[in-house]
Design a protein around this motif. Structure first.
Motif, mmCIF file in Angstrom:
data_model
loop_
_atom_site.group_PDB
_atom_site.id
_atom_site.type_symbol
_atom_site.label_atom_id
_atom_site.label_comp_id
_atom_site.label_asym_id
_atom_site.label_seq_id
_atom_site.Cartn_x
_atom_site.Cartn_y
_atom_site.Cartn_z
ATOM 1 N N TYR A 411 1.121 -17.288 39.150
ATOM 2 C CA TYR A 411 2.193 -18.213 39.476
ATOM 3 C C TYR A 411 3.444 -18.011 38.618
ATOM 4 O O TYR A 411 4.312 -18.874 38.556
ATOM 5 N N SER A 412 3.513 -16.854 37.941
ATOM 6 C CA SER A 412 4.757 -16.506 37.233
ATOM 7 C C SER A 412 5.092 -15.050 37.535
ATOM 8 O O SER A 412 5.074 -14.192 36.630
ATOM 9 N N PRO A 413 5.366 -14.745 38.801
ATOM 10 C CA PRO A 413 5.589 -13.342 39.190
ATOM 11 C C PRO A 413 6.822 -12.716 38.550
ATOM 12 O O PRO A 413 6.867 -11.499 38.382
ATOM 13 N N GLN A 414 7.791 -13.528 38.184
ATOM 14 C CA GLN A 414 9.016 -12.999 37.585
ATOM 15 C C GLN A 414 8.963 -13.012 36.058
ATOM 16 O O GLN A 414 9.596 -12.197 35.397
ATOM 17 N N ALA A 415 8.257 -13.992 35.489
ATOM 18 C CA ALA A 415 8.135 -14.083 34.032
ATOM 19 C C ALA A 415 6.939 -13.253 33.581
ATOM 20 O O ALA A 415 5.911 -13.209 34.247
ATOM 21 N N LYS A 416 7.073 -12.616 32.435
ATOM 22 C CA LYS A 416 6.026 -11.702 31.983
ATOM 23 C C LYS A 416 5.340 -12.162 30.698
ATOM 24 O O LYS A 416 4.595 -11.397 30.093
ATOM 25 N N LYS A 417 5.575 -13.406 30.307
ATOM 26 C CA LYS A 417 5.001 -13.892 29.063
ATOM 27 C C LYS A 417 4.066 -15.059 29.330
ATOM 28 O O LYS A 417 4.396 -15.976 30.079
ATOM 29 N N VAL A 418 2.898 -15.035 28.702
ATOM 30 C CA VAL A 418 1.935 -16.124 28.762
ATOM 31 C C VAL A 418 1.529 -16.473 27.336
ATOM 32 O O VAL A 418 1.116 -15.586 26.572
ATOM 33 N N GLU A 419 1.674 -17.746 26.972
ATOM 34 C CA GLU A 419 1.315 -18.203 25.630
ATOM 35 C C GLU A 419 -0.025 -18.924 25.668
ATOM 36 O O GLU A 419 -0.230 -19.823 26.496
ATOM 37 N N ILE A 420 -0.931 -18.540 24.767
ATOM 38 C CA ILE A 420 -2.255 -19.177 24.675
ATOM 39 C C ILE A 420 -2.415 -19.709 23.251
ATOM 40 O O ILE A 420 -2.301 -18.947 22.280
ATOM 41 N N THR A 421 -2.653 -21.019 23.153
ATOM 42 C CA THR A 421 -2.759 -21.660 21.846
ATOM 43 C C THR A 421 -4.169 -22.218 21.663
ATOM 44 O O THR A 421 -4.700 -22.890 22.550
#
Length: 504
Positions: A411-421
């Motif tokens: 669901y973020s085809p344009q954004a390339k960053k995923v933050e996991i905390t």
């Protein structure tokens, strides 16, 4: 009673022989005995009693009859004397007559005390000097009427309880005046105040526009001459104040007069919103599942056909490895889809078991990110507690993480960053997965973890059965944890869950 009164031994009674009775007493007795209406007379200071045939059944059988004739009132009515004596005194003292309606006055009759209801009036009878000498009771026993009323009242109470327990709204329409009556639940659904009058146009206005003509036609059909009067339809209403939508099923029937004209139209409304969305989701799920399962199967079949030809013509071709890889990828996709379906079945049957061990949560998350084979297109930033050990089902938590990370990428085809905390506190471990994609419409948030629910937004169509978040939610619930989401449309989403660190 006339015969009994004449043959009664009055010489041994305080009143003495009737030849010495006053004309007032004789006249009153004559009127009473001739009447078909229940009457009772108390006469003189001792309140000696007379009554007629119409009153006689009220004394029961066996009961006070015939002893009550010529008896003193106080001796006859010991069980109710404290109740009726003040009324007698009021009349005998010259005050106004009394009137009581459906008054409960228990009396002894039929060998037992019975609750008896009366509508009666106490009136004074004067002697020749004009002074009160007696009290004439004109009465009617209303026990059966009261019992019938109470039975109807109790039935109405039980019906109202059943309606309340079933969360039903009730309505009644007068087809002639268009007056519409509804209970408070119906008014609440339609956005009307409890004391507000309802007319049919207001009701129609609350129906969403796309359903309005269909409902109007169904009402008109039910009210037509010659119809069976039945009315059954599902439609959606929109609260006139809050704009909250609710899907309802209406059932009712019209009643017709001798000329075939409808004079009453009534029924119930049932909130079927959940059952109706759920049904829509099931229908959509079947369609989506058919498509999702068919796609990899078709691809595998095509790859296998090409491989068969390549093996026959050029087994050393580089294309063999390409199509083997493609077939394997689609087989894995098919396996995942079938696993989701199997997990749903296990959840529904209460067979989703947990096999708990102690493991490093951050290491599990690192393994998930590597396992997804995303070819470096997305950057995963893992922060927080890197040494957090938890006691949980490794495979199930891994399943949850893969689902959340996959969704963040999807669901973020344009954004390339995923933050996991990763964090902990209050004996709980918390994981949050934050993407910077399309976000979620606020209206959809309450349903994200429902079975079969899929999110398509901003014109994007995404693959999947709509089961991943439902299964994840069930897994976290089985761990006695919580799962949730924070999202703004167009500004990405953050899915999070927490589980006990040392749960049994």
């Amino acid at each position: 009673m006339g015969q009994l009164t004449r043959s009664f031994d009055w010489n041994n009674n305080i009143l003495g022989n009737p030849d010495g009775w006053s004309q007032s007493l004789l006249t009153t007795i004559n009127i009473m005995l001739s009447s078909k209406f229940p009457m009772f007379l108390w006469w003189g200071p001792q309140l000696i009693q007379f009554y007629n045939d119409a009153y006689r059944p009220s004394l029961g059988n066996p009961g006070k009859h015939p002893i009550a004739l010529g008896q003193r009132g106080e001796d006859c009515w010991q069980e109710i004397w404290p109740v009726i004596k003040p009324l007698i005194d009021q009349v005998m003292s010259g005050h106004e007559s009394t009137w009581s309606e459906d008054q409960l006055i228990p009396i002894y009759r039929n060998n037992q005390m019975e609750d008896v209801y009366w509508t009666f009036g106490y009136s004074k009878v004067t002697d020749e000097s004009g002074k009160p000498a007696g009290v004439l009771v004109i009465c009617n026993e209303t026990t059966r009427n009261v019992q019938s009323y109470n039975a109807v009242k109790e039935a109405k109470k039980e019906l109202e309880f059943a309606i309340e327990a079933a969360d039903l709204a009730t309505w009644d329409l007068n087809p002639v005046s268009n007056q519409f009556i509804g209970n408070n639940r119906l008014k609440n659904w339609f956005g009307l105040a409890p004391d507000e009058e309802i007319d049919l146009p207001s009701v129609i206005e609350a129906i969403i526009e796309e359903d309005r003509d269909r409902v109007t036609a169904a009402i008109q059909k039910a009210l037509e001459k010659g119809s069976d009067g039945n009315y059954n339809i599902i439609y959606t209403i929109k609260n006139l104040k809050s704009n909250v939508k609710r899907t309802v099923e209406a059932k009712g029937r019209a009643i017709f007069d001798a000329e075939g004209n409808a004079y009453r139209f009534s029924g119930i409304l049932q909130d079927v919103t959940e059952a109706y969305q759920l049904q829509q989701r099931k229908d959509e799920f079947i369609s989506v599942a058919s498509h999702e399962l068919k796609t990899p199967i078709t691809s595998v079949s095509a790859s296998m056909q090409i491989l068969q030809r390549l093996v026959k013509t050029d087994a050393s071709s580089e294309k063999v490895g390409l199509f083997v890889s493609k077939a394997n990828k689609n087989l894995n996709k098919l396996i995942h889809l079938l696993d989701d379906l199997l997990n749903v079945t296990k959840i529904q049957q209460g067979q989703l078991g947990l096999n708990k061990t102690r493991f490093n949560l951050t290491e599990l998350i690192n393994d998930c990110c590597e396992h997804l084979h995303l070819n470096g297109e997305h950057q995963f930033v893992i922060t927080g507690d890197k040494e957090l050990m938890i006691y949980a089902d490794y495979r199930r938590i891994d399943q949850v993480m893969i689902n959340l990370i996959s969704n963040a990428v999807k669901y973020s085809p344009q954004a390339k960053k995923v933050e996991i905390t990763v964090s902990h506190g209050n004996d709980e471990a918390t994981v949050a997965v934050r993407d910077f994609g399309i976000g979620i419409n606020p209206e959809k948030l309450p349903h994200l973890f429902d079975r079969y629910y899929r999110v398509d937004a901003l014109g994007h169509q995404f693959s999947g059965l709509g089961l991943g978040l439902y299964i994840s939610s069930e897994i976290i619930n089985r761990h006695n944890g919580k799962i949730g989401v924070n999202s703004n449309l167009g500004d990405g989403s953050e899915f999070w869950f927490n589980v006990p660190i040392d749960a049994d």
